[in-house]
Design a protein around this motif. Structure first.
Motif, short mmCIF file in Angstrom:
data_model
loop_
_atom_site.label_atom_id
_atom_site.label_comp_id
_atom_site.label_asym_id
_atom_site.label_seq_id
_atom_site.Cartn_x
_atom_site.Cartn_y
_atom_site.Cartn_z
N UNK A 133 -41.78 -28.67 18.60
CA UNK A 133 -41.48 -27.99 19.86
C UNK A 133 -40.16 -27.24 19.72
N UNK A 134 -40.20 -25.90 19.73
CA UNK A 134 -38.96 -25.13 19.59
C UNK A 134 -38.16 -25.12 20.88
N UNK A 135 -36.92 -25.59 20.82
CA UNK A 135 -36.06 -25.61 22.01
C UNK A 135 -34.86 -24.69 21.76
N UNK A 136 -34.76 -23.63 22.56
CA UNK A 136 -33.74 -22.60 22.35
C UNK A 136 -32.49 -22.81 23.20
N UNK A 137 -32.66 -23.52 24.33
CA UNK A 137 -31.53 -23.69 25.24
C UNK A 137 -31.19 -22.41 25.97
N UNK A 138 -29.94 -22.30 26.41
CA UNK A 138 -29.55 -21.19 27.28
C UNK A 138 -28.80 -20.06 26.60
N UNK A 139 -27.66 -20.41 25.99
CA UNK A 139 -26.69 -19.36 25.71
C UNK A 139 -26.98 -18.56 24.45
N UNK A 140 -27.96 -19.01 23.65
CA UNK A 140 -28.41 -18.17 22.54
C UNK A 140 -29.29 -17.04 23.08
N UNK A 141 -29.88 -17.28 24.26
CA UNK A 141 -30.84 -16.33 24.84
C UNK A 141 -30.26 -15.49 25.96
N UNK A 142 -29.40 -16.11 26.76
CA UNK A 142 -28.93 -15.47 27.98
C UNK A 142 -27.41 -15.41 28.02
N UNK A 143 -26.81 -14.45 28.70
CA UNK A 143 -27.46 -13.38 29.45
C UNK A 143 -27.83 -12.16 28.60
N UNK A 144 -27.48 -12.15 27.32
CA UNK A 144 -27.71 -10.95 26.51
C UNK A 144 -28.98 -11.09 25.67
N UNK B 40 -40.64 -19.01 11.85
CA UNK B 40 -39.91 -19.87 10.90
C UNK B 40 -40.61 -21.22 10.79
N UNK B 41 -41.03 -21.78 11.93
CA UNK B 41 -41.72 -23.07 11.93
C UNK B 41 -43.05 -22.94 11.18
N UNK B 42 -43.76 -21.85 11.46
CA UNK B 42 -45.05 -21.63 10.78
C UNK B 42 -44.85 -21.48 9.28
N UNK B 43 -43.73 -20.84 8.89
CA UNK B 43 -43.46 -20.63 7.46
C UNK B 43 -43.30 -21.95 6.72
N UNK C 289 -41.72 -33.59 17.15
CA UNK C 289 -40.27 -33.42 17.07
C UNK C 289 -39.86 -32.19 17.89
N UNK C 290 -38.67 -32.27 18.49
CA UNK C 290 -38.08 -31.10 19.14
C UNK C 290 -37.04 -30.54 18.18
N UNK C 291 -36.98 -29.22 18.07
CA UNK C 291 -36.00 -28.60 17.18
C UNK C 291 -35.05 -27.74 18.00
N UNK C 292 -33.74 -27.91 17.78
CA UNK C 292 -32.74 -27.19 18.57
C UNK C 292 -31.81 -26.36 17.68
N UNK C 293 -31.07 -25.46 18.33
CA UNK C 293 -30.07 -24.65 17.62
C UNK C 293 -28.74 -24.70 18.36
#
Lengths: 191, 291
Positions: free
Chosen positions: B150-161, B176-179, B222-226
């Motif tokens: 489960x890809x978990x991106x969170x907030x500030x890598x995505x928003x507001x830009x 990347x996960x598929x690779x 598994x959850x994967x975060x950045x």
């Protein structure tokens, strides 16, 4: 009838926005059209006493004390969902942070206590150059004067200890940020 | 490929496994890192409620050092809060003409100045856009076939830009996960806030978000975060969120490292707080299948 053409002595109304801190926040939300996208997008709105949409309107009406009595802005977790989606492109997350600053400076004891978390964090950064998570939390517990608070962190503390993650942290940059903090402080006091 | 590396404070303490796995995986991918000398804290998400000028001056100090010490290099940042703080400097200077002068006046206290030349990049952006899934797939020696991630991106890598992904429907981790041979777990909680520092100031509120995210991940292995804050919130408070089954929460480079066959010292899985037996079993099964 003659009087109609006599210029009327006109005294300009006193400036409405003498409160600079409030005016700064008002300028951020001036173009709000009350659509409520911010409230609908906020993951924490369920716990807020004022909906963000309501709060922006109250600020524009100058109801500063009423807003400072609410807990809404302390519940912003800076997820930027409202900022991303606002159809007016307003910097709403930044406005929430500005309200936290205003509440720390002008708010009551409850507000000042809520501000401690951020102030203690930054004090640790100022001293150590890089945040020392454990030292910061210890100071925060002391500043909050709440004997039960550290107990809440007991289980996490033990887990971190077991993983070798509970250590003092990096002290190589201690004092490194002193000059920058001092300069910013003097610039902010002057403006 | 070479980048100026800004690890940030968390990666030196509670998120050591993110730092080590990032360095090791990038080395394997042929990406060179040059750690920014003398870097300091960016203020995380605590600085803006304290001082507006400091919010920009702290990251600007690191950007000025990058410009001087690592000329021409993009700044690579693995932590989402650090990433956004550094990114904001350029963004806000572009809309406020007085700001660069004020920032440089503050930096003058240390004889530094920033000309605005550094491009700030999130680790996920570099992996997804610069390295790419093909180069990642080429390093896979231990396929993660059968693993649901489960890809978990969170907030500030995505928003507001919106720079490298769709902030409403993030997808950048999926290729990347598929690779790696793994399966992408389909869910819509990848960009939902984890509560961030409310976990310290209003835990009751943050736990509602954590519970919603963990519940939605039911069925994933598994959850994967950045981001170190997302990782800590999702991993360390599972029992308090009244979440029945624990689920492991790994950093993306740890998952890449597993598929690359990196050693335990390089992936540091034993540093994670919630490394479940279920995930260990799955990983062993993956290993047996690819052997």
């Amino acid at each position: 009838m003659k009087n109609m053409h006599t210029p009327i002595a006109f005294t300009p109304a006193p400036l409405v926005f003498q409160d600079e801190a409030l005016a700064e926040i008002q300028s951020m939300v001036r173009a709000c059209m009350q659509c409520g996208t911010c409230t609908a997008s906020c993951p924490n709105s369920f716990a807020m006493d004022l909906a963000p949409r309501q709060m922006w309107r109250m600020l524009l009406f100058g109801l500063k004390q009423e807003v400072l009595e609410s807990r809404t802005f302390w519940l912003c977790s800076s997820c930027y969902s409202c900022t991303l989606r606002c159809p007016r492109g307003l910097p709403l997350t930044a406005a929430m942070a500005a309200l936290k600053r205003l509440a720390a400076a002008e708010g009551d004891a409850v507000n000042r206590k809520k501000a401690l978390f951020y102030q203690e964090f930054m004090q640790n950064v100022e001293q150590n150059g890089r945040i020392q998570e454990m030292g910061f939390m210890c100071h925060y517990f002391l500043a909050m004067h709440d004997p039960l608070l550290p107990l809440e962190y007991g289980p996490l503390g033990l887990k971190l200890l077991a993983k070798g993650k509970l250590h003092l942290g990096d002290s190589t940059q201690r004092g490194r940020l002193g000059p920058l903090f001092a300069k910013v402080r003097s610039m902010e006091e002057a403006s | 490929m070479k980048y100026a590396y800004y690890p940030g404070c968390s990666l030196g303490t509670s998120a050591e496994e993110y730092d080590v796995s990032t360095r090791e995986v990038l080395k394997r991918l042929g990406v060179e890192l040059s750690e920014i000398p003398d870097w300091t804290c960016c203020g995380a998400s605590a600085v803006e409620p304290v001082s507006r000028l400091l919010t920009l001056a702290l990251p600007a100090r690191n950007l000025a050092l990058t410009e001087r010490e690592c000329p021409g290099l993009d700044m690579l940042v693995p932590c989402s809060a650090c990433y956004l703080n550094h990114l904001r400097v350029g963004r806000e200077c572009a809309t406020d003409r007085a700001l660069p002068g004020r920032i440089n006046e503050a930096l003058g206290a240390e004889g530094l100045s920033y000309a605005g030349k550094v491009r700030v990049r999130h680790l996920l952006d570099v992996l997804a856009s610069d390295v790419g899934p093909k180069a990642v797939a080429a390093q896979v020696s231990h396929s993660l076939e059968g693993l649901s991630v489960a890809p978990y991106y969170g907030c500030q890598a995505l928003r507001p830009f919106a720079l490298f992904d769709d902030p409403e429907h993030p997808r950048s981790m999926e290729p990347l996960i598929s690779a790696l041979g793994a399966t992408v777990f389909g869910w819509d909680m990848g960009g939902r806030c984890c509560g961030a520092s409310l976990m310290a100031t209003r835990r009751d509120v943050a736990l509602v978000s954590v519970a919603a995210i963990l519940d939605a991940a039911a069925g994933a292995d598994v959850i994967v975060t950045v981001c170190p804050m997302c990782q800590m919130n999702l991993e360390a408070y599972q029992s308090q969120a009244h979440h029945a089954d624990t689920i492991s929460v790994l950093y993306l480079p740890q998952l890449l490292g597993l598929a690359f066959g990196l050693s335990d010292e390089q992936t540091l899985l034993d540093k994670n707080l919630a490394m479940t037996d279920a995930l260990k079993g799955k990983l062993r099964a993956c290993e047996a299948a690819s052997a």
